[in-house]
Every structure is written in C-alpha cells, then in structure tokens.
Design a protein around this motif. Structure first.
Motif, mmCIF file in Angstrom:
data_model
loop_
_atom_site.group_PDB
_atom_site.id
_atom_site.type_symbol
_atom_site.label_atom_id
_atom_site.label_comp_id
_atom_site.label_asym_id
_atom_site.label_seq_id
_atom_site.Cartn_x
_atom_site.Cartn_y
_atom_site.Cartn_z
ATOM 1 N N THR B 36 55.520 30.739 33.887
ATOM 2 C CA THR B 36 55.981 31.172 32.563
ATOM 3 C C THR B 36 56.347 32.646 32.525
ATOM 4 O OG1 THR B 36 53.752 31.792 31.875
ATOM 5 C CG2 THR B 36 54.412 29.515 31.475
ATOM 6 N N ARG B 37 55.955 33.399 33.546
ATOM 7 C CA ARG B 37 56.149 34.856 33.625
ATOM 8 C C ARG B 37 55.283 35.617 32.624
ATOM 9 N NH1 ARG B 37 58.569 32.931 37.478
ATOM 10 N NH2 ARG B 37 60.680 33.495 38.161
ATOM 11 N N GLU B 38 54.337 34.927 32.001
ATOM 12 C CA GLU B 38 53.428 35.628 31.083
ATOM 13 C C GLU B 38 52.542 36.588 31.876
ATOM 14 O OE1 GLU B 38 50.404 34.515 27.399
ATOM 15 O OE2 GLU B 38 50.631 33.071 29.012
ATOM 16 N N VAL B 39 52.388 37.817 31.374
ATOM 17 C CA VAL B 39 51.457 38.758 31.992
ATOM 18 C C VAL B 39 50.055 38.423 31.496
ATOM 19 C CG1 VAL B 39 50.738 41.166 32.188
ATOM 20 C CG2 VAL B 39 53.161 40.574 32.292
ATOM 21 N N LEU B 40 49.157 38.138 32.414
ATOM 22 C CA LEU B 40 47.824 37.664 32.045
ATOM 23 C C LEU B 40 46.794 38.781 31.980
ATOM 24 C CD1 LEU B 40 47.656 34.426 34.259
ATOM 25 C CD2 LEU B 40 48.360 34.635 31.867
ATOM 26 N N MET B 41 46.882 39.730 32.892
ATOM 27 C CA MET B 41 45.889 40.805 32.929
ATOM 28 C C MET B 41 46.380 41.918 33.844
ATOM 29 S SD MET B 41 43.020 38.959 35.399
ATOM 30 C CE MET B 41 42.233 40.461 35.976
ATOM 31 N N MET B 42 45.669 43.030 33.810
ATOM 32 C CA MET B 42 45.926 44.119 34.751
ATOM 33 C C MET B 42 44.603 44.573 35.315
ATOM 34 S SD MET B 42 47.683 47.732 34.701
ATOM 35 C CE MET B 42 46.162 48.217 35.496
ATOM 36 N N ALA B 43 44.557 44.765 36.633
ATOM 37 C CA ALA B 43 43.315 45.218 37.249
ATOM 38 C C ALA B 43 43.684 46.059 38.468
ATOM 39 C CB ALA B 43 42.456 44.021 37.636
ATOM 40 N N TYR B 44 42.700 46.433 39.244
ATOM 41 C CA TYR B 44 42.958 47.312 40.388
ATOM 42 C C TYR B 44 42.483 46.666 41.685
ATOM 43 C CZ TYR B 44 44.049 50.800 36.927
ATOM 44 O OH TYR B 44 44.635 51.461 35.879
ATOM 45 N N ALA B 45 43.227 46.926 42.743
ATOM 46 C CA ALA B 45 42.811 46.509 44.084
ATOM 47 C C ALA B 45 42.769 47.750 44.967
ATOM 48 C CB ALA B 45 43.788 45.497 44.659
ATOM 49 N N ASN B 46 42.053 47.649 46.048
ATOM 50 C CA ASN B 46 42.180 48.631 47.125
ATOM 51 C C ASN B 46 42.576 47.847 48.386
ATOM 52 O OD1 ASN B 46 39.850 47.349 47.841
ATOM 53 N ND2 ASN B 46 38.508 49.111 47.462
ATOM 54 N N ARG B 47 42.599 48.507 49.518
ATOM 55 C CA ARG B 47 43.073 47.830 50.727
ATOM 56 C C ARG B 47 42.246 46.576 51.039
ATOM 57 N NH1 ARG B 47 42.994 47.086 56.061
ATOM 58 N NH2 ARG B 47 44.823 47.562 57.325
ATOM 59 N N GLU B 48 40.938 46.688 50.914
ATOM 60 C CA GLU B 48 40.063 45.566 51.250
ATOM 61 C C GLU B 48 40.241 44.399 50.265
ATOM 62 O OE1 GLU B 48 38.188 44.787 53.772
ATOM 63 O OE2 GLU B 48 37.196 43.033 52.879
ATOM 64 N N ALA B 49 40.366 44.727 48.973
ATOM 65 C CA ALA B 49 40.559 43.660 47.979
ATOM 66 C C ALA B 49 41.881 42.936 48.226
ATOM 67 C CB ALA B 49 40.531 44.244 46.566
ATOM 68 N N LEU B 50 42.895 43.714 48.573
ATOM 69 C CA LEU B 50 44.199 43.116 48.864
ATOM 70 C C LEU B 50 44.137 42.262 50.139
ATOM 71 C CD1 LEU B 50 47.166 42.936 48.056
ATOM 72 C CD2 LEU B 50 47.565 45.112 49.216
ATOM 73 N N LYS B 51 43.401 42.755 51.098
ATOM 74 C CA LYS B 51 43.213 41.998 52.342
ATOM 75 C C LYS B 51 42.550 40.645 52.065
ATOM 76 C CE LYS B 51 40.474 42.199 56.583
ATOM 77 N NZ LYS B 51 39.610 43.050 57.433
ATOM 78 N N ARG B 52 41.533 40.670 51.205
ATOM 79 C CA ARG B 52 40.844 39.410 50.866
ATOM 80 C C ARG B 52 41.782 38.463 50.121
ATOM 81 N NH1 ARG B 52 34.659 41.176 49.001
ATOM 82 N NH2 ARG B 52 34.290 42.611 50.740
ATOM 83 N N THR B 53 42.649 39.043 49.262
ATOM 84 C CA THR B 53 43.624 38.229 48.531
ATOM 85 C C THR B 53 44.594 37.567 49.496
ATOM 86 O OG1 THR B 53 43.457 39.710 46.623
ATOM 87 C CG2 THR B 53 45.400 38.286 46.730
ATOM 88 N N LEU B 54 45.107 38.348 50.446
ATOM 89 C CA LEU B 54 46.035 37.803 51.437
ATOM 90 C C LEU B 54 45.355 36.733 52.288
ATOM 91 C CD1 LEU B 54 47.821 41.040 52.707
ATOM 92 C CD2 LEU B 54 48.893 39.150 51.475
ATOM 93 N N ALA B 55 44.092 36.969 52.603
ATOM 94 C CA ALA B 55 43.381 36.062 53.514
ATOM 95 C C ALA B 55 42.995 34.750 52.845
ATOM 96 C CB ALA B 55 42.140 36.752 54.066
#
Lengths: 141, 141
Positions: B36-55
């Motif tokens: 739907t392209r609705e924006v649901l939230m905004m939050a912050y990641a760092n390298r490790e959080a992004l790594k976990r997301t990718l993994a």
C-alpha cells in the motif's frame, strides 16, 4: 496571533506537540508524495523550520551540515507543497504529505530512494562467491 | 562467508554502503508497507541491526532509549517481514519495504502516523481565536 512571535494560536499548539531531539532540537521528517504515497526524501526540521512550513505551505528543513534553514526548491525550483503533516505516536518524527513540483532528488531522480541496498549486480557477484541468495533478489523476481 | 564475522560477501558490501551517523553509528529507517506504500513507523538501525535484518528477513532496530537491539514483534508477535531495503542518494537513510504481520504501532493502530499535527479540533479552536485557517484544514475539506 502573538505579535511577539508572529505565531497563530494554532501554530503554537501544533509546534509544541512535537518532541524535538533534546540535544539537537531536530525532528526527522519523511517526505511522502500524497497521491502515490511514494517516499521522496528524508530530512530534518526544527521548531523554526516547522513553523515556516506551517506558515507558508512549502517544505522547510534545517540542514545539519550547513547549520542553516533551507526551503526545498529555493534554488532548483523543485518545491514541495505541503498538504498535510502527520506526527507519530511518540511525536518524535513527522511526515510531510506533499505535492512535488519536479524531481525531489538533487540527482534528478523523482525520489532520493532510487536504489536498493543490495543491488542485483552485487547479489550476482556474491552468489558466485558464496552461493547465497539475498532477501531482495528472491522477492524482486 | 567470512567465518570471523558470519557475514556473506554481499552482506559486507551492502553494510559498508551505508553512511552511519559519525557520532551515534545510527541510520534512520522508514518502514513502509510494500503493497500500500503506507508509512508505518520510523526507527533507527546501526550496522549490526541492519546485518540482522539482512540475515533474517525480519526488521531489526537499535533502541536509542534502551541502548539495545530489538526485533519488531519479538514480544507482540507483530513482526515485519522485510521484502526490500532502499537507500537514499547520500546513503544516510533507509526504507524497509515490509509486509506487516498485524498493527505496527504499539497503540494498536496500523501505522504510528495516525494523527495529523494540526487536528481539526485544534484548528476549530484556533479559528475562533484568530480567524485563521490551517493548510491542513483547507486541504482536507
């Protein structure tokens, strides 16, 4: 209208609802095309930038690198007409719903988000190396 | 796969593309419903959080207030399946395109952005005081 600040009562109440960062005074602003819901860019505002946005209906921000106010499109002409402003549950981030006049990105792209983090070429290269498949590749096919 | 870090070659390249904040190591992440392209939230990641997301293909963030990693929905079950990750022109903000399992907001709302900054009631109150009309009111009618 408060003659000292030039703010309407409504503006003052609205500006006071936002939780600006305690250190920087900034709030992140997501800019979203109202019609298509495409996210065009992300930038930062502070109380004064938000006040100018409310007062003019044009998107104003505060530049962290230059430490100055800027109106999107002041130079390029690619302004953003702000139709509505959304605030999130804890009031520390905003969405400007806009009608974009021209491309929003300085590269000439409509949106600043024109690349995926894991591009196909990177995925192909890595597949050769490791045999793994990214989440992006498996979805985008 | 680098056995020391547990990262694939592609993950390492992708993680290195992001310009994390020099002071905090964080990058803002806009979470957008892919369909739907609705924006649901905004939050912050760092390298490790992004790594976990990718993994994992699930949305991970880093909490600034609690100074810890969190997987959205770990407690509530309202997880976010990440379909694609977009990076902006200067690589200092991201979009997670997601499929949301349940409401994204802790209030039970689908999106954290469920309120406009200048609400109708505020506008009406201020109109009485000053006779002015907000940009939001004039658009939303």
């Amino acid at each position: 209208m408060d003659l000292a600040t030039g703010e309407s009562a409504m503006q003052s109440v609205a500006l006071a609802r936002v939780r600006y960062d305690a250190t920087t005074g900034l709030v992140p602003v997501i800019v979203q095309e109202a019609k298509t819901r495409e996210v065009l860019m992300m930038a930062y505002a502070n109380r004064e930038a938000l006040k100018r946005t409310l007062a003019t209906g044009q998107a104003w921000f505060f530049s962290r690198s230059r430490q100055e106010y800027w109106r999107k499109g002041a130079t390029s002409g690619n302004t953003l007409n702000v139709l509505s402003i959304w605030v999130d549950c804890d009031a520390d981030s905003l969405i400007y719903w806009v009608e974009a006049v021209g491309p929003a990105c300085h590269t000439g792209e409509r949106s600043c988000f024109y690349r995926t983090l894991v591009s196909d070429s990177m995925a192909e290269q890595a597949d050769k190396l490791s045999g793994e498949v990214s989440i992006e590749r498996s979805i985008e096919k």
